[in-house]
Write a protein that holds these residues in place. Structure first.
Motif, PDB file in Angstrom:
ATOM      1  N   ASN A  90       0.829  -1.199   0.000  1.00  9.72           N
ATOM      2  CA  ASN A  90       0.000   0.000   0.000  1.00  9.72           C
ATOM      3  C   ASN A  90       0.868   1.256   0.000  1.00  9.72           C
ATOM      4  OD1 ASN A  90       0.800   0.543   2.670  1.00  9.72           O
ATOM      5  ND2 ASN A  90      -1.083  -0.261   3.551  1.00  9.72           N
ATOM      6  N   HIS A  91       0.246   2.398   0.078  1.00 11.80           N
ATOM      7  CA  HIS A  91       0.930   3.689  -0.001  1.00 11.80           C
ATOM      8  C   HIS A  91       1.904   3.919   1.150  1.00 11.80           C
ATOM      9  CE1 HIS A  91      -2.534   4.209   2.575  1.00 11.80           C
ATOM     10  NE2 HIS A  91      -2.014   5.328   3.039  1.00 11.80           N
ATOM     11  N   ARG A  92       1.781   3.158   2.227  1.00  5.18           N
ATOM     12  CA  ARG A  92       2.706   3.284   3.358  1.00  5.18           C
ATOM     13  C   ARG A  92       3.821   2.244   3.304  1.00  5.18           C
ATOM     14  NH1 ARG A  92      -2.447   3.645   6.396  1.00  5.18           N
ATOM     15  NH2 ARG A  92      -2.110   1.421   6.576  1.00  5.18           N
ATOM     16  N   GLY A  93       3.805   1.404   2.261  1.00  6.32           N
ATOM     17  CA  GLY A  93       4.823   0.376   2.122  1.00  6.32           C
ATOM     18  C   GLY A  93       4.504  -0.916   2.852  1.00  6.32           C
ATOM     19  N   THR A  94       3.309  -1.025   3.408  1.00  5.90           N
ATOM     20  CA  THR A  94       2.895  -2.252   4.079  1.00  5.90           C
ATOM     21  C   THR A  94       2.623  -3.322   3.027  1.00  5.90           C
ATOM     22  OG1 THR A  94       1.870  -1.006   5.878  1.00  5.90           O
ATOM     23  CG2 THR A  94       1.167  -3.296   5.609  1.00  5.90           C
ATOM     24  N   LYS A  95       3.221  -4.487   3.223  1.00  5.76           N
ATOM     25  CA  LYS A  95       3.027  -5.592   2.296  1.00  5.76           C
ATOM     26  C   LYS A  95       1.848  -6.438   2.758  1.00  5.76           C
ATOM     27  CE  LYS A  95       5.759  -9.099  -0.088  1.00  5.76           C
ATOM     28  NZ  LYS A  95       7.078  -9.760  -0.123  1.00  5.76           N
ATOM     29  N   ALA A  96       1.035  -6.887   1.807  1.00  9.13           N
ATOM     30  CA  ALA A  96      -0.151  -7.679   2.119  1.00  9.13           C
ATOM     31  C   ALA A  96      -0.332  -8.776   1.084  1.00  9.13           C
ATOM     32  CB  ALA A  96      -1.379  -6.779   2.139  1.00  9.13           C
ATOM     33  N   ALA A  97      -1.078  -9.792   1.475  1.00  2.00           N
ATOM     34  CA  ALA A  97      -1.488 -10.850   0.549  1.00  2.00           C
ATOM     35  C   ALA A  97      -2.971 -11.089   0.791  1.00  2.00           C
ATOM     36  CB  ALA A  97      -0.704 -12.126   0.791  1.00  2.00           C
ATOM     37  N   GLU A  98      -3.710 -11.176  -0.281  1.00  2.00           N
ATOM     38  CA  GLU A  98      -5.137 -11.441  -0.168  1.00  2.00           C
ATOM     39  C   GLU A  98      -5.457 -12.631  -1.056  1.00  2.00           C
ATOM     40  OE1 GLU A  98      -9.168  -8.840   0.344  1.00  2.00           O
ATOM     41  OE2 GLU A  98      -7.180  -7.938   0.484  1.00  2.00           O
ATOM     42  N   THR A  99      -6.094 -13.625  -0.454  1.00  2.00           N
ATOM     43  CA  THR A  99      -6.498 -14.815  -1.193  1.00  2.00           C
ATOM     44  C   THR A  99      -7.999 -14.746  -1.429  1.00  2.00           C
ATOM     45  OG1 THR A  99      -4.691 -16.116  -0.282  1.00  2.00           O
ATOM     46  CG2 THR A  99      -6.585 -17.340  -1.148  1.00  2.00           C
ATOM     47  N   PHE A 100      -8.384 -14.977  -2.656  1.00  2.00           N
ATOM     48  CA  PHE A 100      -9.777 -14.899  -3.081  1.00  2.00           C
ATOM     49  C   PHE A 100     -10.244 -16.282  -3.520  1.00  2.00           C
ATOM     50  CE2 PHE A 100      -7.640 -10.930  -4.189  1.00  2.00           C
ATOM     51  CZ  PHE A 100      -8.448  -9.986  -3.582  1.00  2.00           C
ATOM     52  N   GLU A 101     -11.405 -16.694  -3.020  1.00  2.00           N
ATOM     53  CA  GLU A 101     -12.047 -17.915  -3.498  1.00  2.00           C
ATOM     54  C   GLU A 101     -13.255 -17.493  -4.323  1.00  2.00           C
ATOM     55  OE1 GLU A 101     -14.492 -21.846  -1.950  1.00  2.00           O
ATOM     56  OE2 GLU A 101     -13.535 -20.559  -0.463  1.00  2.00           O
ATOM     57  N   PHE A 102     -13.394 -18.092  -5.496  1.00  2.00           N
ATOM     58  CA  PHE A 102     -14.449 -17.716  -6.433  1.00  2.00           C
ATOM     59  C   PHE A 102     -15.574 -18.740  -6.455  1.00  2.00           C
ATOM     60  CE2 PHE A 102     -10.664 -15.565  -7.773  1.00  2.00           C
ATOM     61  CZ  PHE A 102     -11.109 -14.316  -8.146  1.00  2.00           C
ATOM     62  N   GLY A 103     -16.801 -18.243  -6.594  1.00  2.00           N
ATOM     63  CA  GLY A 103     -17.961 -19.101  -6.768  1.00  2.00           C
ATOM     64  C   GLY A 103     -18.164 -19.422  -8.235  1.00  2.00           C
ATOM     65  N   SER A 104     -19.234 -20.136  -8.530  1.00  2.00           N
ATOM     66  CA  SER A 104     -19.502 -20.573  -9.902  1.00  2.00           C
ATOM     67  C   SER A 104     -19.779 -19.410 -10.846  1.00  2.00           C
ATOM     68  CB  SER A 104     -20.677 -21.556  -9.925  1.00  2.00           C
ATOM     69  OG  SER A 104     -21.827 -20.939  -9.380  1.00  2.00           O
ATOM     70  N   ASP A 105     -20.155 -18.242 -10.310  1.00  2.00           N
ATOM     71  CA  ASP A 105     -20.411 -17.074 -11.151  1.00  2.00           C
ATOM     72  C   ASP A 105     -19.182 -16.177 -11.303  1.00  2.00           C
ATOM     73  OD1 ASP A 105     -20.252 -16.044  -8.600  1.00  2.00           O
ATOM     74  OD2 ASP A 105     -22.164 -14.972  -8.681  1.00  2.00           O
ATOM     75  N   ASN A 106     -18.025 -16.688 -10.882  1.00  3.00           N
ATOM     76  CA  ASN A 106     -16.741 -15.978 -10.955  1.00  3.00           C
ATOM     77  C   ASN A 106     -16.684 -14.728 -10.081  1.00  3.00           C
ATOM     78  OD1 ASN A 106     -15.456 -17.820 -12.683  1.00  3.00           O
ATOM     79  ND2 ASN A 106     -16.510 -16.904 -14.431  1.00  3.00           N
ATOM     80  N   LYS A 107     -17.530 -14.677  -9.054  1.00  2.00           N
ATOM     81  CA  LYS A 107     -17.480 -13.610  -8.061  1.00  2.00           C
ATOM     82  C   LYS A 107     -16.792 -14.172  -6.814  1.00  2.00           C
ATOM     83  CE  LYS A 107     -20.043 -10.501 -10.206  1.00  2.00           C
ATOM     84  NZ  LYS A 107     -19.617  -9.165 -10.508  1.00  2.00           N
ATOM     85  N   VAL A 108     -16.124 -13.301  -6.094  1.00  2.00           N
ATOM     86  CA  VAL A 108     -15.420 -13.714  -4.882  1.00  2.00           C
ATOM     87  C   VAL A 108     -16.435 -14.037  -3.791  1.00  2.00           C
ATOM     88  CG1 VAL A 108     -13.768 -13.011  -3.100  1.00  2.00           C
ATOM     89  CG2 VAL A 108     -13.434 -12.278  -5.472  1.00  2.00           C
ATOM     90  N   ILE A 109     -16.316 -15.252  -3.234  1.00  2.00           N
ATOM     91  CA  ILE A 109     -17.200 -15.663  -2.145  1.00  2.00           C
ATOM     92  C   ILE A 109     -16.492 -15.625  -0.793  1.00  2.00           C
ATOM     93  CG2 ILE A 109     -18.748 -17.004  -3.601  1.00  2.00           C
ATOM     94  CD1 ILE A 109     -17.253 -19.545  -2.642  1.00  2.00           C
ATOM     95  N   ARG A 110     -15.172 -15.691  -0.802  1.00  2.00           N
ATOM     96  CA  ARG A 110     -14.386 -15.616   0.421  1.00  2.00           C
ATOM     97  C   ARG A 110     -13.070 -14.916   0.108  1.00  2.00           C
ATOM     98  NH1 ARG A 110     -14.534 -18.364   5.239  1.00  2.00           N
ATOM     99  NH2 ARG A 110     -16.066 -19.776   4.359  1.00  2.00           N
ATOM    100  N   SER A 111     -12.704 -14.014   1.012  1.00  4.15           N
ATOM    101  CA  SER A 111     -11.458 -13.288   0.868  1.00  4.15           C
ATOM    102  C   SER A 111     -10.746 -13.310   2.209  1.00  4.15           C
ATOM    103  CB  SER A 111     -11.738 -11.851   0.421  1.00  4.15           C
ATOM    104  OG  SER A 111     -10.546 -11.123   0.321  1.00  4.15           O
ATOM    105  N   ILE A 112      -9.476 -13.657   2.179  1.00  9.94           N
ATOM    106  CA  ILE A 112      -8.673 -13.720   3.400  1.00  9.94           C
ATOM    107  C   ILE A 112      -7.491 -12.778   3.231  1.00  9.94           C
ATOM    108  CG2 ILE A 112      -7.329 -15.199   4.941  1.00  9.94           C
ATOM    109  CD1 ILE A 112      -9.041 -17.555   3.790  1.00  9.94           C
ATOM    110  N   ALA A 113      -7.444 -11.746   4.063  1.00  9.44           N
ATOM    111  CA  ALA A 113      -6.385 -10.730   3.982  1.00  9.44           C
ATOM    112  C   ALA A 113      -5.351 -10.969   5.076  1.00  9.44           C
ATOM    113  CB  ALA A 113      -6.997  -9.336   4.127  1.00  9.44           C
ATOM    114  N   CYS A 114      -4.080 -10.937   4.684  1.00  6.18           N
ATOM    115  CA  CYS A 114      -2.968 -11.124   5.619  1.00  6.18           C
ATOM    116  C   CYS A 114      -1.947 -10.013   5.401  1.00  6.18           C
ATOM    117  CB  CYS A 114      -2.295 -12.477   5.384  1.00  6.18           C
ATOM    118  SG  CYS A 114      -3.411 -13.888   5.612  1.00  6.18           S
ATOM    119  N   TYR A 115      -1.332  -9.563   6.480  1.00  3.13           N
ATOM    120  CA  TYR A 115      -0.419  -8.423   6.425  1.00  3.13           C
ATOM    121  C   TYR A 115       0.868  -8.718   7.162  1.00  3.13           C
ATOM    122  CZ  TYR A 115      -4.855  -6.290   5.239  1.00  3.13           C
ATOM    123  OH  TYR A 115      -6.046  -6.018   4.652  1.00  3.13           O
ATOM    124  N   LEU A 116       1.953  -8.091   6.683  1.00  4.36           N
ATOM    125  CA  LEU A 116       3.230  -8.162   7.419  1.00  4.36           C
ATOM    126  C   LEU A 116       3.272  -7.090   8.463  1.00  4.36           C
ATOM    127  CD1 LEU A 116       5.919  -8.777   4.670  1.00  4.36           C
ATOM    128  CD2 LEU A 116       5.123 -10.333   6.433  1.00  4.36           C
TER     129      LEU A 116
END
Length: 116
Positions: A90-116
């Motif tokens: 991000n703009h402050r230099g914080t590193k992150a990882a976000e994992t997205f799980e998609f449903g059958s309609d290709n929309k995100v149904i679950r998102s898991i955000a992790c940060y250093l």
């Protein structure tokens, strides 16, 4: 399976939507029953689990208002089975990882955000 090209295209669009502070564009990636797991949500609202598109809109609307300089930079994208992970900073230099799980309609149904 999500191939590398589709994963990269999603990641670039998602990063651009966030950096533009376009809440409707951001939310267009998510299903109505979205579940977000985030330690930042835990700190901000007392619950690290945000459920449903309306709750997510409220949460992110406040977050965007509090971070007018917010910008994301894509570092890496990894494709998986009905999922992908976006590594960014991000703009402050914080590193992150976000994992997205998609449903059958290709929309995100679950998102898991992790940060250093």
């Amino acid at each position: 399976m999500i191939d590398a090209n589709a994963a990269t295209a999603f990641a670039k669009e998602w990063i651009e939507a966030w950096s533009a502070h376009d809440l409707d564009r951001i939310l267009s990636h998510y299903a109505s029953g979205i579940v977000l797991l985030s330690p930042i949500a835990q700190r901000r609202v007392g619950n690290g689990r945000v459920e449903g598109i309306h709750a997510l809109r409220d949460y992110w609307s406040a977050a965007l208002a509090s971070q007018p300089k917010l910008k994301f930079e894509l570092i890496e994208t990894m494709a998986g089975y009905s999922s992908l992970t976006v590594v960014y900073s991000n703009h402050r230099g914080t590193k992150a990882a976000e994992t997205f799980e998609f449903g059958s309609d290709n929309k995100v149904i679950r998102s898991i955000a992790c940060y250093l």
